[in-house]
Design an enzyme around this catalytic site. Sequence first.
Site, mmCIF file in Angstrom:
data_model
loop_
_atom_site.group_PDB
_atom_site.id
_atom_site.type_symbol
_atom_site.label_atom_id
_atom_site.label_comp_id
_atom_site.label_asym_id
_atom_site.label_seq_id
_atom_site.Cartn_x
_atom_site.Cartn_y
_atom_site.Cartn_z
ATOM 1 N N LYS A 28 -1.898 56.098 33.133
ATOM 2 C CA LYS A 28 -2.799 56.427 33.644
ATOM 3 C C LYS A 28 -3.564 55.270 34.195
ATOM 4 O O LYS A 28 -4.432 54.368 33.478
ATOM 5 C CB LYS A 28 -3.822 56.843 32.465
ATOM 6 C CG LYS A 28 -4.798 58.049 33.172
ATOM 7 C CD LYS A 28 -6.238 57.338 34.066
ATOM 8 C CE LYS A 28 -7.304 56.601 33.210
ATOM 9 N NZ LYS A 28 -8.337 56.092 33.893
ATOM 10 N N GLU A 33 -5.643 45.430 24.316
ATOM 11 C CA GLU A 33 -6.119 44.245 24.929
ATOM 12 C C GLU A 33 -7.439 44.400 25.261
ATOM 13 O O GLU A 33 -7.572 45.098 26.491
ATOM 14 C CB GLU A 33 -4.919 43.549 25.947
ATOM 15 C CG GLU A 33 -5.345 42.252 26.191
ATOM 16 C CD GLU A 33 -6.138 41.855 27.496
ATOM 17 O OE1 GLU A 33 -7.226 41.684 27.505
ATOM 18 O OE2 GLU A 33 -5.742 42.037 28.622
ATOM 19 N N CYS A 73 -10.354 39.050 32.050
ATOM 20 C CA CYS A 73 -10.586 39.197 30.469
ATOM 21 C C CYS A 73 -10.794 37.920 29.950
ATOM 22 O O CYS A 73 -11.542 37.794 28.989
ATOM 23 C CB CYS A 73 -9.843 40.077 29.727
ATOM 24 S SG CYS A 73 -7.934 39.754 30.072
ATOM 25 N N GLU A 124 -19.706 40.326 27.537
ATOM 26 C CA GLU A 124 -18.870 40.138 28.723
ATOM 27 C C GLU A 124 -19.541 40.645 29.700
ATOM 28 O O GLU A 124 -19.703 41.612 30.077
ATOM 29 C CB GLU A 124 -17.524 40.832 28.137
ATOM 30 C CG GLU A 124 -16.408 40.533 29.460
ATOM 31 C CD GLU A 124 -15.053 41.313 29.151
ATOM 32 O OE1 GLU A 124 -13.969 40.384 29.270
ATOM 33 O OE2 GLU A 124 -15.094 42.273 28.691
#
Length: 502
Positions: free
Chosen positions: A193, A269, A303, A400
Site C-alpha cells: 500500500k 520504522e 525520518c 518531529e
Amino acid sequence: MAANGVGEKGTFEVPKLEIKFTKLFINGRFVDAVSGKTFETHDPRTGEVTAMIAEGDKADIDLAVKAAREAFDHGPWPRMSGFERGRILHRFADLVDQHVEELAALDTVDAGKLFAMGKLLDIPNGANLLRYYAGAADKIHGETLKMARPCHGYTLKEPVGVVGHIVPWNYPTTMFFFKVSPALAAGCTMVVKPAEQTPLSALFYAHLAKEAGVPDGVLNVVPGFGPTAGAAVSSHMDIDKVSFTGSTEVGRLVMEAAAKSNLKPVSLELGGKSPVIVFDDADLDMAVNLVHMATYTNKGEICVAGSRIYVQEGIYDAFVKKATEKAKKSVVGDPFNPHVHQGPQVDKEQYEKILKYIDIGKREGATLVTGGKPCSDKGYYIEPTIFTDVKEEMSIAQEEIFGPVMALMKFKTVEEAIQKANSTRYGLAAGIVTKNIDVANTVSRSIRAGAIWINCYFGFDSDVPFGGCKMSGFGKDMGMDALEKYLHTKAVVTPLYNTPWL
C-alpha cells in the site's frame, strides 16, 4: 522530448513524462478499484493535479490478499529455489536500471524530490538493494542442533507467508525496495500500500516485476488512503505480517489492528528527532557542511533528519554564523533544475504543518536566525530555517517537524551532551562530530538510538541494518536482519535408534 523551465541559474530541461500506470495492480493485472473511485495525485511544484489514481479500499485489499494467498499456498514463488528467485530479482534490478530517468521523474512530480538525486542515488540504490537480496536468496538455511537425548534436531527457515507493506511518501522508491526486496528473496508474497501522495513509482515497479518474471499474485500494489486501504491491510485476517514505515501515531494504530485481528507480527520504522552533537575539536567547516546535509536533505522530509543540533560552547557562535551563511546560500526551487538544492514539500498539508511549527517556535521564545517563510507564489516551497536559543521543552526540540528546520542548542560537557541527546521519546539515529576517538566511543555507546554516525551522516548501505528503538519503532530494514524478519524458524525433531553417537 523535454520542456524548458526557468530558474535562478537560467533555463533547464524538464523531461516529458507520460503517466503510464494509474490503476491497482492485483494478481498480475492493472485493474480499476471495485468501487470505481479515483483520487488525485498532485505535483508539489505547482499544486496542480498530475494524475487520477484508482482508489483502493477494503474490497480491493481483500482481492489482493486473496491473490497473494493463492500465490503463496499454491504458486511457484516460495517453492522455487533461492537461486531461481535470485535470478528473477537480478532481472528486476536490470529493468529498474533501464528506466532510471523515467522513475526519477515520477518521484519528482509525486514527492518534490530532486531529479538529479533520484537519478544518481534513489533509483540505482533501489536496484542495488534488489541485487543484494538476490545474492542472499540462496543462502537461507537453518541449523543442525546438538540435542541432549537420542534425537536428530534441526531448524528450517521458511517464508512467513503473505506480507502487508505500508510505504511512506518521503522516499517512495527507497522504501518500496527496503520492504519488497528482502520479502521477495525470502519467498513471501505481498500486498503493497503506497502512500496516497506518491503512488506512481510503486505502480511502475509492479509492472517491471511482472516483466522480470515475478509470478502473478506475488507482488500486488494497491494505492489508497490510510484509514481505508491501510487499515484493511493492518487488520486483515489472512495477512501474516505487516511492515510499516510512517509516523508514530499511525504506527500505534497499525500495531493495535494487527493485535486485534490475527495477532500478526509487525515491524515499525517510525518517527525520529535525531540529535547531531558537534564537539569543540571538530573541523568547523566540515561540521557545518555535515549538519546542513543532515538537516536539509530531501527538504527535511526524512525520518533521520538531524533536526536537534547540539554544539559545544567553545565553537557555538562561530558555528551559528557559518551555518546561517550556508543556509542563506541554499537554492530552493524546481527540483528538475540541477542547480537547486531543495525542492518543494510533498503537499499542502505538510507545507502548512511546517509553517505552523515555525510559528510555534517563534511564539515559544526561540530566535529565528534565518528562513521561516514560504518562498514561491505557487507550490510548497519553504526557506531553510534556523532557530537558536532553543530549550529542550520546546515543541521544535521535541516533536518531529519533517521539514527544513534546524534547532541549534549549546552544551558544555560530554555528560551534558549525552543527557540532552537522550531527552527525547524517539531513538532512530544520531550523529557525532569529533576528532577524539574516546569521546566518539563513549557517546556512541551512551545514546539510545538504532544508528550512530560518527563524522558522517546518512551512513546507509545495503549491508547495514537500519531501524530504531523507543518510540521510533522496532525491526530492521536492510542487511541480513531485514531478511530474517520475513522468515519463520521451524524446529524439526526425529528420534534416533541404535545411533553410535548423538
